[in-house]
Design a protein around this motif. Structure first.
Motif, PDB file in Angstrom:
ATOM      1  N   GLU A 132      38.326  45.325  36.423  1.00  9.16           N
ATOM      2  CA  GLU A 132      37.208  45.620  37.328  1.00  9.16           C
ATOM      3  C   GLU A 132      36.898  47.114  37.343  1.00  9.16           C
ATOM      4  O   GLU A 132      35.730  47.522  37.268  1.00  9.16           O
ATOM      5  CB  GLU A 132      37.533  45.144  38.737  1.00  9.16           C
ATOM      6  CG  GLU A 132      36.406  45.352  39.720  1.00  9.16           C
ATOM      7  CD  GLU A 132      36.728  44.852  41.114  1.00  9.16           C
ATOM      8  OE1 GLU A 132      36.109  45.366  42.062  1.00  9.16           O
ATOM      9  OE2 GLU A 132      37.585  43.962  41.258  1.00  9.16           O
ATOM     10  N   LEU A 133      37.941  47.953  37.400  1.00  4.62           N
ATOM     11  CA  LEU A 133      37.729  49.400  37.396  1.00  4.62           C
ATOM     12  C   LEU A 133      37.128  49.870  36.073  1.00  4.62           C
ATOM     13  O   LEU A 133      36.257  50.749  36.065  1.00  4.62           O
ATOM     14  CB  LEU A 133      39.041  50.137  37.675  1.00  4.62           C
ATOM     15  CG  LEU A 133      39.566  50.024  39.101  1.00  4.62           C
ATOM     16  CD1 LEU A 133      40.949  50.653  39.207  1.00  4.62           C
ATOM     17  CD2 LEU A 133      38.609  50.661  40.092  1.00  4.62           C
ATOM     18  N   GLN A 174      47.347  34.255  37.283  1.00  3.44           N
ATOM     19  CA  GLN A 174      46.474  35.418  37.373  1.00  3.44           C
ATOM     20  C   GLN A 174      47.317  36.664  37.568  1.00  3.44           C
ATOM     21  O   GLN A 174      48.183  36.708  38.431  1.00  3.44           O
ATOM     22  CB  GLN A 174      45.490  35.270  38.531  1.00  3.44           C
ATOM     23  CG  GLN A 174      44.446  34.218  38.294  1.00  3.44           C
ATOM     24  CD  GLN A 174      43.380  34.229  39.375  1.00  3.44           C
ATOM     25  OE1 GLN A 174      43.428  35.016  40.305  1.00  3.44           O
ATOM     26  NE2 GLN A 174      42.419  33.359  39.233  1.00  3.44           N
ATOM     27  N   ASP A 175      47.046  37.642  36.774  1.00  7.98           N
ATOM     28  CA  ASP A 175      47.694  38.936  36.903  1.00  7.98           C
ATOM     29  C   ASP A 175      46.742  39.820  37.696  1.00  7.98           C
ATOM     30  O   ASP A 175      45.761  40.325  37.170  1.00  7.98           O
ATOM     31  CB  ASP A 175      47.966  39.520  35.521  1.00  7.98           C
ATOM     32  CG  ASP A 175      48.721  40.834  35.575  1.00  7.98           C
ATOM     33  OD1 ASP A 175      48.711  41.497  36.639  1.00  7.98           O
ATOM     34  OD2 ASP A 175      49.305  41.207  34.556  1.00  7.98           O
ATOM     35  N   HIS A 176      47.030  39.983  38.977  1.00 12.57           N
ATOM     36  CA  HIS A 176      46.107  40.700  39.862  1.00 12.57           C
ATOM     37  C   HIS A 176      45.953  42.171  39.479  1.00 12.57           C
ATOM     38  O   HIS A 176      44.884  42.742  39.652  1.00 12.57           O
ATOM     39  CB  HIS A 176      46.554  40.554  41.317  1.00 12.57           C
ATOM     40  CG  HIS A 176      46.520  39.132  41.781  1.00 12.57           C
ATOM     41  ND1 HIS A 176      45.352  38.471  42.035  1.00 12.57           N
ATOM     42  CD2 HIS A 176      47.513  38.241  41.984  1.00 12.57           C
ATOM     43  CE1 HIS A 176      45.609  37.234  42.393  1.00 12.57           C
ATOM     44  NE2 HIS A 176      46.915  37.058  42.375  1.00 12.57           N
ATOM     45  N   VAL A 177      47.003  42.776  38.958  1.00 15.08           N
ATOM     46  CA  VAL A 177      46.919  44.167  38.523  1.00 15.08           C
ATOM     47  C   VAL A 177      45.973  44.272  37.330  1.00 15.08           C
ATOM     48  O   VAL A 177      45.102  45.143  37.287  1.00 15.08           O
ATOM     49  CB  VAL A 177      48.314  44.731  38.181  1.00 15.08           C
ATOM     50  CG1 VAL A 177      48.209  46.125  37.573  1.00 15.08           C
ATOM     51  CG2 VAL A 177      49.202  44.742  39.408  1.00 15.08           C
ATOM     52  N   ALA A 178      46.121  43.369  36.359  1.00 10.78           N
ATOM     53  CA  ALA A 178      45.244  43.389  35.179  1.00 10.78           C
ATOM     54  C   ALA A 178      43.800  43.137  35.591  1.00 10.78           C
ATOM     55  O   ALA A 178      42.885  43.794  35.086  1.00 10.78           O
ATOM     56  CB  ALA A 178      45.693  42.350  34.158  1.00 10.78           C
TER      57      ALA A 178
END
Length: 63
Positions: free
Chosen positions: A22-23, A13-17
């Motif tokens: 989400e934004l 999982q790429d948490h930044v992506a």
């Protein structure tokens, strides 16, 4: 040769992506609910830009 990710619980999982997605979703929801174009201030509010600035001001600077 094509490499395929293995199936089952090993997804990376790429948490930044994920945060960016989400934004973007929040921005799409706000834009669809608005009667007119979103102002820059409204976009900043949806993206929580001011909150990030406030948080960044309280972080120690890196050297």
């Amino acid at each position: 040769m094509t490499h395929v990710a293995p199936v089952g619980g090993t997804a990376v999982q790429d948490h930044v992506a994920l945060a960016e997605i989400e934004l973007c979703g929040e921005l799409i929801i706000a834009a669809s609910a608005a009667e007119d174009r979103l102002s820059l201030e409204s976009i900043d509010e949806v993206l929580r830009v001011a909150e990030e600035r406030d948080t960044a001001e309280h972080r120690p600077r890196r050297r």
